[in-house]
Design a protein around this motif. Structure first.
Motif, PDB file in Angstrom:
ATOM      1  N   ARG A  50       5.909   0.316 -27.889  1.00 16.44           N
ATOM      2  CA  ARG A  50       5.016   1.403 -28.325  1.00 16.44           C
ATOM      3  C   ARG A  50       5.772   2.726 -28.407  1.00 16.44           C
ATOM      4  N   LEU A  51       6.536   3.008 -27.376  1.00 17.85           N
ATOM      5  CA  LEU A  51       7.268   4.268 -27.317  1.00 17.85           C
ATOM      6  C   LEU A  51       8.305   4.362 -28.434  1.00 17.85           C
ATOM      7  N   ASN A  52       9.075   3.300 -28.627  1.00 19.85           N
ATOM      8  CA  ASN A  52      10.096   3.307 -29.680  1.00 19.85           C
ATOM      9  C   ASN A  52       9.484   3.424 -31.069  1.00 19.85           C
ATOM     10  N   GLN A  53       8.433   2.686 -31.344  1.00 20.46           N
ATOM     11  CA  GLN A  53       7.785   2.751 -32.651  1.00 20.46           C
ATOM     12  C   GLN A  53       7.221   4.142 -32.916  1.00 20.46           C
ATOM     13  N   LEU A  54       6.635   4.722 -31.900  1.00 25.78           N
ATOM     14  CA  LEU A  54       6.084   6.056 -32.044  1.00 25.78           C
ATOM     15  C   LEU A  54       7.194   7.058 -32.354  1.00 25.78           C
ATOM     16  N   GLY A  67       9.993  13.630 -33.176  1.00 27.23           N
ATOM     17  CA  GLY A  67      10.028  12.326 -32.514  1.00 27.23           C
ATOM     18  C   GLY A  67      10.002  12.455 -31.007  1.00 27.23           C
ATOM     19  N   PHE A  68      10.800  13.388 -30.472  1.00 22.61           N
ATOM     20  CA  PHE A  68      10.802  13.604 -29.025  1.00 22.61           C
ATOM     21  C   PHE A  68       9.474  14.159 -28.540  1.00 22.61           C
ATOM     22  N   GLU A  69       8.870  15.021 -29.350  1.00 24.50           N
ATOM     23  CA  GLU A  69       7.556  15.572 -28.996  1.00 24.50           C
ATOM     24  C   GLU A  69       6.527  14.437 -28.896  1.00 24.50           C
ATOM     25  N   GLY A  70       6.534  13.536 -29.875  1.00 24.45           N
ATOM     26  CA  GLY A  70       5.610  12.403 -29.848  1.00 24.45           C
ATOM     27  C   GLY A  70       5.877  11.467 -28.681  1.00 24.45           C
ATOM     28  N   LEU A  71       7.140  11.200 -28.426  1.00 25.69           N
ATOM     29  CA  LEU A  71       7.533  10.344 -27.314  1.00 25.69           C
ATOM     30  C   LEU A  71       7.051  10.955 -25.991  1.00 25.69           C
ATOM     31  N   CYS A  72       7.293  12.230 -25.806  1.00 25.32           N
ATOM     32  CA  CYS A  72       6.894  12.898 -24.562  1.00 25.32           C
ATOM     33  C   CYS A  72       5.372  12.982 -24.439  1.00 25.32           C
ATOM     34  N   ALA A  73       4.685  13.196 -25.548  1.00 25.24           N
ATOM     35  CA  ALA A  73       3.224  13.237 -25.514  1.00 25.24           C
ATOM     36  C   ALA A  73       2.664  11.888 -25.083  1.00 25.24           C
ATOM     37  N   TYR A  74       3.245  10.809 -25.584  1.00 26.35           N
ATOM     38  CA  TYR A  74       2.790   9.477 -25.188  1.00 26.35           C
ATOM     39  C   TYR A  74       3.017   9.250 -23.697  1.00 26.35           C
ATOM     40  N   VAL A  75       4.200   9.606 -23.210  1.00 26.22           N
ATOM     41  CA  VAL A  75       4.497   9.434 -21.782  1.00 26.22           C
ATOM     42  C   VAL A  75       3.539  10.286 -20.946  1.00 26.22           C
ATOM     43  N   ALA A  76       3.265  11.510 -21.385  1.00 28.25           N
ATOM     44  CA  ALA A  76       2.339  12.382 -20.648  1.00 28.25           C
ATOM     45  C   ALA A  76       0.942  11.780 -20.593  1.00 28.25           C
ATOM     46  N   GLU A  77       0.504  11.175 -21.694  1.00 25.01           N
ATOM     47  CA  GLU A  77      -0.819  10.547 -21.733  1.00 25.01           C
ATOM     48  C   GLU A  77      -0.900   9.348 -20.806  1.00 25.01           C
ATOM     49  N   HIS A  78       0.226   8.709 -20.551  1.00 24.55           N
ATOM     50  CA  HIS A  78       0.293   7.517 -19.709  1.00 24.55           C
ATOM     51  C   HIS A  78       1.234   7.762 -18.523  1.00 24.55           C
ATOM     52  N   GLU A 131      16.430   8.450 -18.153  1.00 22.48           N
ATOM     53  CA  GLU A 131      16.617   9.209 -16.918  1.00 22.48           C
ATOM     54  C   GLU A 131      15.902  10.553 -16.966  1.00 22.48           C
ATOM     55  N   THR A 132      15.870  11.191 -18.125  1.00 20.89           N
ATOM     56  CA  THR A 132      15.141  12.455 -18.252  1.00 20.89           C
ATOM     57  C   THR A 132      13.651  12.226 -18.056  1.00 20.89           C
ATOM     58  N   LEU A 133      13.120  11.181 -18.682  1.00 25.75           N
ATOM     59  CA  LEU A 133      11.692  10.881 -18.519  1.00 25.75           C
ATOM     60  C   LEU A 133      11.368  10.489 -17.079  1.00 25.75           C
ATOM     61  N   ALA A 134      12.250   9.718 -16.450  1.00 25.87           N
ATOM     62  CA  ALA A 134      12.035   9.327 -15.048  1.00 25.87           C
ATOM     63  C   ALA A 134      11.990  10.559 -14.156  1.00 25.87           C
ATOM     64  N   GLU A 141       2.891  17.413 -12.055  1.00 25.29           N
ATOM     65  CA  GLU A 141       2.406  17.227 -13.428  1.00 25.29           C
ATOM     66  C   GLU A 141       2.447  18.498 -14.275  1.00 25.29           C
ATOM     67  N   ASP A 142       2.219  19.632 -13.670  1.00 21.17           N
ATOM     68  CA  ASP A 142       2.182  20.871 -14.445  1.00 21.17           C
ATOM     69  C   ASP A 142       3.515  21.630 -14.423  1.00 21.17           C
ATOM     70  N   ALA A 143       4.562  21.028 -13.911  1.00 16.71           N
ATOM     71  CA  ALA A 143       5.857  21.707 -13.798  1.00 16.71           C
ATOM     72  C   ALA A 143       6.516  21.937 -15.159  1.00 16.71           C
ATOM     73  N   TYR A 144       6.407  20.975 -16.069  1.00 16.57           N
ATOM     74  CA  TYR A 144       7.052  21.072 -17.386  1.00 16.57           C
ATOM     75  C   TYR A 144       6.114  20.514 -18.444  1.00 16.57           C
ATOM     76  N   SER A 145       5.983  21.225 -19.530  1.00 19.15           N
ATOM     77  CA  SER A 145       5.109  20.785 -20.612  1.00 19.15           C
ATOM     78  C   SER A 145       5.784  19.706 -21.449  1.00 19.15           C
ATOM     79  N   VAL A 146       4.998  19.053 -22.254  1.00 15.91           N
ATOM     80  CA  VAL A 146       5.503  18.076 -23.210  1.00 15.91           C
ATOM     81  C   VAL A 146       6.547  18.722 -24.114  1.00 15.91           C
ATOM     82  N   SER A 147       6.237  19.884 -24.640  1.00 14.93           N
ATOM     83  CA  SER A 147       7.167  20.570 -25.544  1.00 14.93           C
ATOM     84  C   SER A 147       8.471  20.932 -24.849  1.00 14.93           C
TER      85      SER A 147
END
Length: 165
Positions: A50-54, A67-78, A131-134, A141-147
């Motif tokens: 899902r993440l790669n396709q997005l 692409g990174f914005e979408g990837l990070c938004a998906y991770v934030a949602e989940h 590693e960045t996402l981990a 949760e509010d330390a860093y925004s998706v953007s």
């Protein structure tokens, strides 16, 4: 399994533990999965796909940054799920699957730079993103925004792996 991974490492979880947590009969588990590893593989493959396709679809339509914005938004949602998958007892298996899928995707892509072997670039990019996402999902949760995280990923990759010769 995901709830168990919040409490203990993957290698300490048994199929009986999973069945008890899910309130399913032991035999029922084996109708769907051969082992606990196959269950984890199914979860990891589904999420990574899902993440790669997005990321690929957004990047192809707009830009790497999008692409990174979408990837990070998906991770934030989940976020809870990704925190468990990347920082829980399944982190190693998750990273292996991420790299495997990234290598498959890279086979169909043009190399970004002549100076960087595709395989090495893929390893570096997959590792950097994972590693960045981990790290991010391990922060409050509010330390860093998706953007903010999307910009960090873009800058890290564009100044190292995507940088011209």
């Amino acid at each position: 399994m995901l709830q168990l991974l919040q409490r203990k490492p993957f290698d300490q979880i048994t199929v009986r533990d999973i069945c008890a947590e899910a309130k399913v009969h032991y035999a029922t588990f084996f109708r769907h999965h051969e082992t606990k590893e196959s269950l984890l593989d199914a979860i990891a493959k589904d999420e990574i796909a899902r993440l790669n396709q997005l990321a690929i679809s957004i990047r192809n339509a707009e830009s790497y940054e999008a692409g990174f914005e979408g990837l990070c938004a998906y991770v934030a949602e989940h976020r809870e799920l990704w925190a468990i998958l990347l920082n829980g007892g399944a982190g190693g298996a998750m990273r292996e699957e991420w790299l495997r899928v990234s290598m498959e995707v890279a086979k169909g892509e043009q190399p970004i730079n002549a100076w960087l072997p595709t395989e090495l670039g893929t390893i570096c990019a997959a590792s950097l993103i994972a590693e960045t996402l981990a790290w991010w999902v391990g922060q409050p949760e509010d330390a860093y925004s998706v953007s903010h995280i999307a910009r960090i990923l873009y800058r890290l990759l564009s100044t190292s792996i995507m940088a011209p010769d």
